[in-house]
Design a protein around this motif. Structure first.
Motif, PDB file in Angstrom:
ATOM      1  N   VAL A 298      44.713  75.500  86.831  1.00  0.00           N
ATOM      2  CA  VAL A 298      45.064  74.079  86.719  1.00  0.00           C
ATOM      3  C   VAL A 298      44.942  73.408  88.083  1.00  0.00           C
ATOM      4  N   ALA A 299      45.536  74.033  89.100  1.00  0.00           N
ATOM      5  CA  ALA A 299      45.509  73.453  90.445  1.00  0.00           C
ATOM      6  C   ALA A 299      44.084  73.313  90.956  1.00  0.00           C
ATOM      7  N   GLU A 300      43.257  74.317  90.669  1.00  0.00           N
ATOM      8  CA  GLU A 300      41.872  74.283  91.155  1.00  0.00           C
ATOM      9  C   GLU A 300      41.072  73.182  90.462  1.00  0.00           C
ATOM     10  N   LEU A 301      41.258  73.038  89.158  1.00  0.00           N
ATOM     11  CA  LEU A 301      40.512  72.015  88.426  1.00  0.00           C
ATOM     12  C   LEU A 301      40.907  70.607  88.855  1.00  0.00           C
ATOM     13  N   GLN A 302      42.189  70.423  89.198  1.00  0.00           N
ATOM     14  CA  GLN A 302      42.646  69.085  89.570  1.00  0.00           C
ATOM     15  C   GLN A 302      41.916  68.574  90.802  1.00  0.00           C
ATOM     16  N   SER A 303      41.514  69.485  91.673  1.00  0.00           N
ATOM     17  CA  SER A 303      40.880  69.072  92.930  1.00  0.00           C
ATOM     18  C   SER A 303      39.402  68.732  92.757  1.00  0.00           C
ATOM     19  N   GLN A 304      38.828  69.034  91.612  1.00  0.00           N
ATOM     20  CA  GLN A 304      37.410  68.764  91.393  1.00  0.00           C
ATOM     21  C   GLN A 304      37.202  67.326  90.935  1.00  0.00           C
ATOM     22  N   PRO A 305      36.058  66.738  91.242  1.00  0.00           N
ATOM     23  CA  PRO A 305      35.794  65.369  90.788  1.00  0.00           C
ATOM     24  C   PRO A 305      35.672  65.329  89.269  1.00  0.00           C
ATOM     25  N   ASP A 306      35.999  64.180  88.699  1.00  0.00           N
ATOM     26  CA  ASP A 306      35.930  64.031  87.248  1.00  0.00           C
ATOM     27  C   ASP A 306      34.501  64.172  86.752  1.00  0.00           C
ATOM     28  N   SER A 307      34.360  64.883  85.657  1.00  0.00           N
ATOM     29  CA  SER A 307      33.061  65.039  84.995  1.00  0.00           C
ATOM     30  C   SER A 307      33.341  65.539  83.593  1.00  0.00           C
ATOM     31  N   LEU A 308      32.341  65.483  82.719  1.00  0.00           N
ATOM     32  CA  LEU A 308      32.521  66.037  81.382  1.00  0.00           C
ATOM     33  C   LEU A 308      32.761  67.537  81.445  1.00  0.00           C
ATOM     34  N   LEU A 309      32.141  68.173  82.421  1.00  0.00           N
ATOM     35  CA  LEU A 309      32.348  69.612  82.601  1.00  0.00           C
ATOM     36  C   LEU A 309      33.819  69.889  82.908  1.00  0.00           C
TER      37      LEU A 309
ATOM     38  N   SER B  18      50.359  72.690  78.037  1.00  0.00           N
ATOM     39  CA  SER B  18      49.139  72.483  77.253  1.00  0.00           C
ATOM     40  C   SER B  18      48.916  71.005  76.982  1.00  0.00           C
ATOM     41  N   LYS B  19      49.974  70.328  76.571  1.00  0.00           N
ATOM     42  CA  LYS B  19      49.866  68.901  76.265  1.00  0.00           C
ATOM     43  C   LYS B  19      49.456  68.101  77.500  1.00  0.00           C
ATOM     44  N   THR B  20      50.061  68.422  78.641  1.00  0.00           N
ATOM     45  CA  THR B  20      49.734  67.723  79.890  1.00  0.00           C
ATOM     46  C   THR B  20      48.260  67.896  80.252  1.00  0.00           C
ATOM     47  N   ILE B  21      47.779  69.123  80.166  1.00  0.00           N
ATOM     48  CA  ILE B  21      46.384  69.417  80.519  1.00  0.00           C
ATOM     49  C   ILE B  21      45.426  68.740  79.542  1.00  0.00           C
ATOM     50  N   LEU B  22      45.738  68.794  78.254  1.00  0.00           N
ATOM     51  CA  LEU B  22      44.868  68.176  77.250  1.00  0.00           C
ATOM     52  C   LEU B  22      44.815  66.658  77.428  1.00  0.00           C
ATOM     53  N   GLU B  23      45.927  66.055  77.796  1.00  0.00           N
ATOM     54  CA  GLU B  23      45.931  64.606  78.025  1.00  0.00           C
ATOM     55  C   GLU B  23      45.047  64.230  79.205  1.00  0.00           C
ATOM     56  N   LYS B  24      45.001  65.076  80.234  1.00  0.00           N
ATOM     57  CA  LYS B  24      44.098  64.828  81.365  1.00  0.00           C
ATOM     58  C   LYS B  24      42.644  64.974  80.922  1.00  0.00           C
ATOM     59  N   SER B  25      42.398  65.979  80.079  1.00  0.00           N
ATOM     60  CA  SER B  25      41.040  66.149  79.539  1.00  0.00           C
ATOM     61  C   SER B  25      40.636  64.932  78.716  1.00  0.00           C
ATOM     62  N   LEU B  26      41.576  64.403  77.954  1.00  0.00           N
ATOM     63  CA  LEU B  26      41.309  63.231  77.118  1.00  0.00           C
ATOM     64  C   LEU B  26      40.952  62.019  77.974  1.00  0.00           C
ATOM     65  N   ALA B  27      41.699  61.812  79.042  1.00  0.00           N
ATOM     66  CA  ALA B  27      41.444  60.651  79.909  1.00  0.00           C
ATOM     67  C   ALA B  27      40.045  60.722  80.513  1.00  0.00           C
ATOM     68  N   ILE B  28      39.630  61.910  80.943  1.00  0.00           N
ATOM     69  CA  ILE B  28      38.290  62.054  81.540  1.00  0.00           C
ATOM     70  C   ILE B  28      37.216  61.887  80.471  1.00  0.00           C
TER      71      ILE B  28
ATOM     72  N   LYS C 113      32.300  62.975  71.126  1.00  0.00           N
ATOM     73  CA  LYS C 113      32.441  64.360  70.687  1.00  0.00           C
ATOM     74  C   LYS C 113      33.556  65.055  71.458  1.00  0.00           C
ATOM     75  N   ASP C 114      33.594  64.855  72.771  1.00  0.00           N
ATOM     76  CA  ASP C 114      34.627  65.481  73.583  1.00  0.00           C
ATOM     77  C   ASP C 114      35.992  64.851  73.310  1.00  0.00           C
ATOM     78  N   VAL C 115      36.034  63.548  73.138  1.00  0.00           N
ATOM     79  CA  VAL C 115      37.299  62.882  72.828  1.00  0.00           C
ATOM     80  C   VAL C 115      37.847  63.406  71.508  1.00  0.00           C
ATOM     81  N   SER C 116      36.974  63.521  70.512  1.00  0.00           N
ATOM     82  CA  SER C 116      37.399  64.033  69.213  1.00  0.00           C
ATOM     83  C   SER C 116      37.959  65.442  69.329  1.00  0.00           C
ATOM     84  N   ALA C 117      37.277  66.288  70.094  1.00  0.00           N
ATOM     85  CA  ALA C 117      37.716  67.681  70.226  1.00  0.00           C
ATOM     86  C   ALA C 117      39.077  67.783  70.893  1.00  0.00           C
ATOM     87  N   VAL C 118      39.300  66.991  71.935  1.00  0.00           N
ATOM     88  CA  VAL C 118      40.575  67.103  72.647  1.00  0.00           C
ATOM     89  C   VAL C 118      41.710  66.464  71.842  1.00  0.00           C
ATOM     90  N   VAL C 119      41.420  65.400  71.103  1.00  0.00           N
ATOM     91  CA  VAL C 119      42.437  64.795  70.238  1.00  0.00           C
ATOM     92  C   VAL C 119      42.834  65.780  69.134  1.00  0.00           C
TER      93      VAL C 119
END
Length: 878
Positions: free
Chosen positions: A218-229, A250-260, A268-274
């Motif tokens: 989690v900490a490592e991913l937070q430092s990376q620039p936003d991208s679909l990856l 899990s909810k916190t991480i998924l919400e960050k994925s949703l925002a990106i 497709k990605d929004v649907s999957a994370v929702v």
């Protein structure tokens, strides 16, 4: 075979082999399902990340016709049409072999290994990935290209090793892959390999290590620039955290994925994370939110299969909530979606999932709770189609699941001959595949059918198969997710009970009694695993004769139609006796008795109920106990019995504590050590003042003063009793005795099990860290942990798992704690007497507690069990 439920003439000849389903993390969330749903490999068929150096290089080298075939294979794979994908990729591989194109061969072999794995051809998958790795070692490729291809192959090899039960080897393989990716600067590859490692650790039951690794990711991913990856990586991580039960994170991480994902406008990605957020909401029992999330996923998903998956999960929630109008409209929508899908693994899973939910609805209709129209023919048609489609694509595992579900449908409609045939066919497939999860499921169903047919010997054999396979999947079945936790009570635990019930129908057959005792103890450990979401309990089988020749062990177990008791006395054959009572009657009596004891009123009624339970558990054994000079009774309690103090059972003349020393144990596979009689230093901590909404405990000052009179002691009182100061003292030296006089609560939810300090709380997970030096052998373990003002959560049937949990996390050999909120003054007096008795080297811990309880009982003010019976000794009694 023609099935009577079907409106059309559908024939299912020679029900053959099987495949895998991805149904809502159902109770068989076992090894293969972990792989299918969660394991991430850096391969294009599985992950949508196509921007890797190896993939770019690889694609640039391909002639157009091979590229077309490769893409065709990927399309088949992504649709779940694995047989077709394998055929196409085998054709491409042949072309590359003819032209001696090493790099291309390696890549396609990686693809083929994955598809063989998904088809259940594990040995062929292993051979294929080994061939890929061998080519890399012998072929002529550039260093960076070779390394990245090797890392990709190692990730695939790890998934195959995990399927084969080689979990530790798989973790090492993924570590190698992560190191290679890191050296090449491929952060995504490293991330994927580390997620795999976390899943492997969870498979081993090493929840804490898995959680630590995921937190680092989690900490490592937070430092990376936003991208679909990054969004996709966060989503994978969120699903992994959900799987190990860390729903808040899990909810916190998924919400960050949703925002990106929204930022990059990827529907497709929004649907999957929702959709994933809907699953978390469902686990949190936030059902309206789950329904809304699933509906949003339906609206956003560009694919029919995505829409269908969301609708199926939505249907399961509205059925749970008994919203029948919504159920009807969803059924129509799901029917429409299914009609648009070709034969594929996801389509088969969807049909089985749909049929399973319709079977739940059918039960509600039969019970009068649902006003919908019964349609068992529709369920049978769904499963028949699923079986046929599984055969078409040679998906053996999903065929077995569909057969098993169809067998269940016949079983529930009392057509046992057909049910037996279908279930046996599914079980044969599971056996052929060596799939422990499928074997546990199908064998359980076979056992239930045999029992219904009156064939007890066959039923016992089937349940033995189920039990053995559940034991082999210990870390997977009983420890992983909150769905599994719920289904443990509903689906896994009954297997143990049914098996014990069948074994005990054979009278005092020693072989069966020994097996029944083993199953009861296995159930105790499984419940603790399930409680922690972590297969953390180290068990060491110990013969009671080796512990205490004057102790008898009593194993009561509550079955649906009777209360069974196994009695174990040293150097004697096992004995058992039973009382014919339905479970509801037993549990009603136990609840009433607990209520009367813990509140200190209606003495006559509590006597009457206490004597009734005494007649169930003790009276049939009295003659054997007396003739064998038994001094100590050790209870391995089941269900609601855990909430009751056995010391307060009454024979009409005396309490049980007046006749025997008493101890509780989660099973003789645990806590075999005795008290080491040496210098017994005490670390005593407590609160006297009201804190954090809890009342004051004025008698604690006197209690700690009296406790510390008997032994050398270090004291932490009020402001000095914080988590940090407590840890500092624990780490400073070995304390054989730790005495905690503070508010606390034991609950069936680990998050609600805690001890109160001046400024914070000590949770079960804190206990794990606080006592770490003792677990690692740096300091001596705690001989005795006393918690003198805690209580079990009111109305919580499994709250005493929290008590046992704190004992396990501390590593204490013995624990004394209370079953209800105790009287401050009587507790101080009892503790004073207990430590005075404990100072006598001739007395065991159980005897010291017994003498203290008898002394308190003699005081006219404290005669009622409320004042003295609450305290129980868990673990070693010597």
């Amino acid at each position: 075979m023609k099935h009577k439920f079907l409106n059309k003439k559908i024939f299912l000849p020679n029900f053959g082999l099987s495949s895998s389903r991805k149904i809502k993390f159902y109770w068989l969330f076992a090894l293969s399902i972990i792989l299918t749903i969660l394991l991430v490999t850096k391969d294009i068929p599985v992950i949508a990340h196509q921007s890797y150096l190896t993939e770019q290089y690889y694609i640039s080298q391909q002639p157009n016709n091979n590229l077309d075939l490769l893409q065709q294979g990927k399309n088949y794979y992504q649709k779940g049409q694995y047989t077709e994908a394998a055929k196409v990729w085998e054709q491409v591989l042949k072309s590359y072999q003819d032209n001696q194109e090493v790099v291309s061969q390696v890549q396609v072999l990686n693809y083929l290994a994955l598809v063989y794995k998904d088809l259940g051809k594990t040995q062929k998958a292993q051979t294929t990935i080994a061939e890929s790795i061998n080519l890399l070692k012998t072929g002529k490729t550039s260093d960076i290209q070779s390394n990245l291809l090797l890392a990709q192959a190692l990730n695939t090899q790890g998934t195959i090793q995990l399927i084969q039960g080689q979990t530790e080897t798989a973790i090492d393989t993924w570590k190698q892959a992560a190191a290679i990716y890191e050296g090449a600067g491929d952060k995504t590859g490293k991330f994927i390999s580390q997620i795999n490692q976390a899943q492997g650790l969870q498979t081993l039951g090493q929840y804490r290590r898995a959680k630590t690794l995921l937190e680092e990711l989690v900490a490592e991913l937070q430092s990376q620039p936003d991208s679909l990856l990054k969004a996709q990586g966060l989503r994978s991580l969120g699903v992994a955290l959900q799987t190990i039960g860390d729903l808040a994170q899990s909810k916190t991480i998924l919400e960050k994925s949703l925002a990106i994902s929204k930022q990059f406008k990827s529907s497709k990605d929004v649907s999957a994370v929702v959709f994933s957020l809907g699953n978390v909401a469902k686990d949190l029992a936030e059902y309206d939110m789950a329904i809304n999330n699933y509906q949003e996923a339906v609206n956003l998903s560009p694919e029919i299969q995505g829409k269908l998956s969301a609708k199926l999960n939505q249907l399961s929630v509205v059925v749970k909530l008994q919203r029948w109008e919504a159920v009807e409209s969803l059924i129509l929508a799901i029917d429409n979606n299914l009609a648009q899908l070709a034969a594929s693994r996801p389509a088969i899973y969807s049909r089985i999932n749909f049929a399973e939910t319709l079977m739940i609805i059918e039960r509600e209709i039969q019970s009068g709770k649902a006003t919908l129209k019964s349609d068992t023919a529709k369920i049978a048609q769904l499963l028949a189609t699923a079986i046929q489609q599984a055969r078409e694509i040679k998906d053996f595992r999903s065929e077995a699941y569909a057969l098993q579900e169809l067998g269940k449908l016949y079983q529930e409609n009392s057509q046992l001959v057909e049910a037996k045939k279908l279930t046996q066919q599914a079980q044969n497939i599971a056996q052929e595949m060596n799939a422990a999860d499928l074997l546990a499921l199908t064998a359980t169903q076979s056992g239930a059918i045999a029992k219904a047919q009156g064939d007890i010997d066959s039923a016992i054999a089937a349940y033995e198969t189920a039990f053995n396979n559940i034991q082999s999947l210990r870390g997977d079945l009983v420890a992983i997710s909150t769905d599994v936790q719920f289904d443990f009570k509903e689906s896994i635990e009954p297997i143990y009970r049914e098996y014990v019930g069948l074994l005990l129908e054979k009278g005092d057959n020693q072989k069966n009694l020994k097996q029944a005792r083993q199953v009861i103890e296995a159930l105790q450990i499984a419940e603790l695993d399930n409680y922690f979401k972590d297969a953390c309990v180290d068990n060491y089988p110990v013969n009671i004769d080796q512990i205490d020749v004057q102790a008898a062990v009593i194993y009561p177990i509550i079955l649906s139609d009777r209360l069974e008791v196994i009695l174990s006395i040293p150097n004697q054959p096992l004995h058992h006796y039973s009382t014919k009572l339905v479970k509801r009657q037993v549990e009603t009596t136990l609840r009433h008795l607990y209520s009367y004891m813990s509140r200190g009123y209606i003495r006559e009624e509590s006597f009457r109920l206490s004597q009734r339970v005494y007649k169930w558990l003790i009276a049939p054994a009295e003659a054997k106990l007396n003739s064998n000079n038994v001094k100590t009774l050790v209870f391995v309690l089941d269900g609601l019995l855990r909430n009751l103090p056995m010391s307060a059972l009454h024979d009409g003349d005396r309490y049980l504590i007046e006749k025997y020393n008493i101890a509780l144990s989660p099973g003789l596979q645990l806590f075999p050590q005795g008290l080491q009689r040496k210098k017994l230093d005490i670390l005593a901590a407590g609160l006297t003042e009201a804190r954090q909404g809890f009342s004051s405990l004025p008698a604690v000052t006197g209690e700690i003063k009296e406790v510390t009179k008997e032994f050398p002691a270090k004291t932490l009182l009020n402001q000095d009793f914080t988590r940090d100061k407590f840890k500092k003292e624990l780490d400073s030296q070995s304390f054989p005795i730790v005495h905690l006089a503070t508010h606390g609560q034991f609950s069936s939810n680990p998050q609600e099990t805690f001890l109160l300090t001046w400024s914070d709380r000590i949770s079960i997970l804190d206990f794990d860290r606080l006592f770490q030096k003792r677990r690692l052998g740096i300091l001596e373990p705690v001989e005795l942990l006393v918690m003198s003002a805690c209580q079990t959560a009111a109305g919580d049937n499994r709250a005493t798992l929290g008590l046992a949990g704190l004992a396990l996390r501390s590593g204490a050999k013995s624990t004394i704690a209370s079953l209800w909120s105790v009287n401050d003054e009587s507790t101080a007096n009892l503790m004073k007497e207990f430590y005075q008795q404990l100072n006598n080297p001739q007395l065991s811990k159980a005897e010291a507690l017994r003498q203290a309880q008898i002394k308190i009982m003699a005081n006219p003010l404290y005669q009622h069990p409320y004042f003295w019976a609450s305290f129980v000794l868990v673990g070693n009694w010597l």
